[in-house]
Write an enzyme that holds these catalytic residues in place. Structure first.
Site, short mmCIF file in Angstrom:
data_model
loop_
_atom_site.label_atom_id
_atom_site.label_comp_id
_atom_site.label_asym_id
_atom_site.label_seq_id
_atom_site.Cartn_x
_atom_site.Cartn_y
_atom_site.Cartn_z
N ASP A 67 34.96 34.42 -87.31
CA ASP A 67 34.98 35.78 -86.80
C ASP A 67 35.77 36.65 -87.78
O ASP A 67 36.68 36.18 -88.46
CB ASP A 67 35.65 35.83 -85.43
CG ASP A 67 35.11 34.77 -84.49
OD1 ASP A 67 33.89 34.77 -84.24
OD2 ASP A 67 35.90 33.93 -84.01
N ASP A 117 37.44 37.62 -81.57
CA ASP A 117 37.60 36.64 -80.51
C ASP A 117 39.07 36.52 -80.13
O ASP A 117 39.95 36.62 -80.99
CB ASP A 117 37.07 35.27 -80.96
CG ASP A 117 35.55 35.17 -80.84
OD1 ASP A 117 34.90 36.22 -80.67
OD2 ASP A 117 35.02 34.05 -80.93
N ARG A 143 28.24 40.58 -75.38
CA ARG A 143 29.66 40.24 -75.45
C ARG A 143 30.49 41.45 -75.88
O ARG A 143 31.12 41.43 -76.93
CB ARG A 143 29.91 39.06 -76.38
CG ARG A 143 29.19 37.80 -75.97
CD ARG A 143 29.55 36.62 -76.85
NE ARG A 143 28.85 35.42 -76.46
CZ ARG A 143 29.00 34.23 -77.05
NH1 ARG A 143 29.82 34.12 -78.07
NH2 ARG A 143 28.31 33.19 -76.63
#
Length: 430
Positions: A210, A259, A310
């Protein structure tokens, strides 16, 4: 402790809260709760960095205010321009770490894909029947060596600020793991790149990294950051490979943007621009996480633009969402799946958010292990609305917010907020 303002008045206040970005600024939201008197690094220990080696040094030591000048390639020249190209340095990296058995990225993708079938679950380590032992060994070596390239650890008591709207990091993954008192501001974060994804049954190729990952950390402020991809922009921008059973699959080289995992608490994400991505933000890695404290996150005044899903997906957390804007352009190659994912043990207070007509579902959850969602003052123009059979709808706030904040009326967010988010909209004072 909410202070409500009418439309227009509050937008003026919100946009003027910071007229400049300074190292002495303090965050709003949960990041302010229990924070040190000096948020982030010490302004008396400031440095300007223009290369990855200096960035690693000062970010890893902690205590610094680090100003990033220009775009720093964390891979130091291995990052390709597109998913269909490769670089000489990346090919040299692969050849060196396979003993010359594989000489290029294109050769690696072709050979490694032939070891897989559509139902293959493979993460490396020699435990998978049918995988050529030499290719399994090469995968493990390449994976470990690549981690050393792309992961950039940030120590406690650190501030990283982009000097202007063209400053940032590409190709790598900022790691905030087991740290506290960190500010990441006014940066472009691009293309967390994984040229060696693993294969999963039913989900194809899965990349690892990420742009920014927060693990078991607290008092973290992520502000005026632009998260974007440039290598693979759109569902047709990824290369495809042929598996051993003749299946054709997309070769996925990116994972998420931001994240948050583990026992992370007191985190604020503010005025960020999330642009052109699929699986954007996962806040809670799984239903089985065991946390030492409640995961507390504030996300306010962020623009999720052409992002599929998300935004975030959240588990095991108290999440305060206010004055965020979600939408997808009609001509975008990214089409919305959903915005907010209220999953297992998520308590979400949503206030004054705007879900545009390009969003499919504003809120969805799961078929089991519901989360909970409270909404006040939201504008919801999504085509599918809320999937209320997948989460628990609350009639009152799910937790008490322990800080002061102002909620603007949501109806003008789509017109005003895009000009306020991301890197480069405010000047940096050193």
């Amino acid at each position: 402790m909410k202070k409500n303002f009418l439309a227009g008045i509050a937008f003026a206040c919100a946009s003027l809260c910071f007229s400049q970005i300074k190292a002495t600024d303090r965050p709003s939201g949960f990041a302010s709760v229990g924070a040190k008197s000096q948020f982030g690094g010490n302004p008396e220990k400031s440095v300007v960095v223009t290369n990855v080696n200096d960035l690693r040094k000062y970010a890893g030591e902690g205590g610094y205010v680090i100003y990033v000048s220009g775009m720093i390639d964390i891979t130091d020249g291995m990052l390709p321009d597109t998913a269909f190209s490769e670089t000489e340095k990346l090919n040299e990296f692969i050849s060196k770490n396979t003993g010359g058995a594989v000489k290029s990225w294109s050769e690696w993708k072709t050979k490694f894909a032939l070891c897989m079938k559509k139902n293959t679950d493979y993460t490396g380590g020699g435990r998978h029947a049918g995988i050529d032992s030499s290719m399994d060994k090469y995968f493990g070596t390449l994976l470990n060596k690549w981690k050393g390239v792309v992961l950039l650890n940030v120590a406690s008591d650190t501030t990283i600020i982009g000097l202007d709207g063209s400053s940032g990091l590409k190709g790598g993954s900022l790691q905030l793991s087991g740290v506290e008192n960190v500010a990441i501001r006014n940066l472009i974060l691009q293309d967390a790149f994984d040229p060696f994804p693993h294969h999963e049954d039913g989900d194809g190729w899965n990349a690892e990294y990420d742009c920014l990952c927060v693990v078991s950390s607290k008092n973290i402020w992520i502000d005026h950051v632009t998260f974007q991809d440039t290598i693979s922009v759109g569902k047709n921008a990824f290369a495809h490979v042929k598996l051993g059973d003749k299946s054709d699959e997309k070769y996925q080289t990116t994972d998420g943007f931001l994240d948050i995992k583990g026992s992370s608490a007191a985190i604020t994400i503010s005025y960020c621009h999330f642009l052109n991505h699929d699986k954007t933000c996962l806040w809670g890695a799984s239903d089985k996480e065991r946390l030492s404290e409640t995961r507390t996150i504030t996300a306010h005044h962020n623009y999720f633009h052409n992002c599929v899903q998300r935004l975030p997906m959240v588990r095991l957390a108290d999440l305060h969402l206010y004055n965020n804007y979600y939408d997808v352009d009609k001509k975008s190659s990214f089409q919305s799946s959903y915005a907010i994912g209220a999953r297992f043990s998520a308590n979400i207070n949503s206030e004054g958010n705007y879900f545009g007509s390009g969003i499919k579902y504003s809120v969805q959850g799961a078929s089991k292990n519901y989360g909970s969602f409270y909404s006040s003052g939201d504008v919801d123009k999504s085509s599918g609305g809320k999937r209320t059979d997948q989460f628990t709808s609350a009639k009152k706030p799910l937790f008490e917010v322990p800080y002061e904040y102002s909620v603007e009326e949501a109806k003008n967010l789509n017109k005003v907020l895009p000009a306020q988010v991301g890197s480069g909209v405010l000047e940096v004072e050193r």
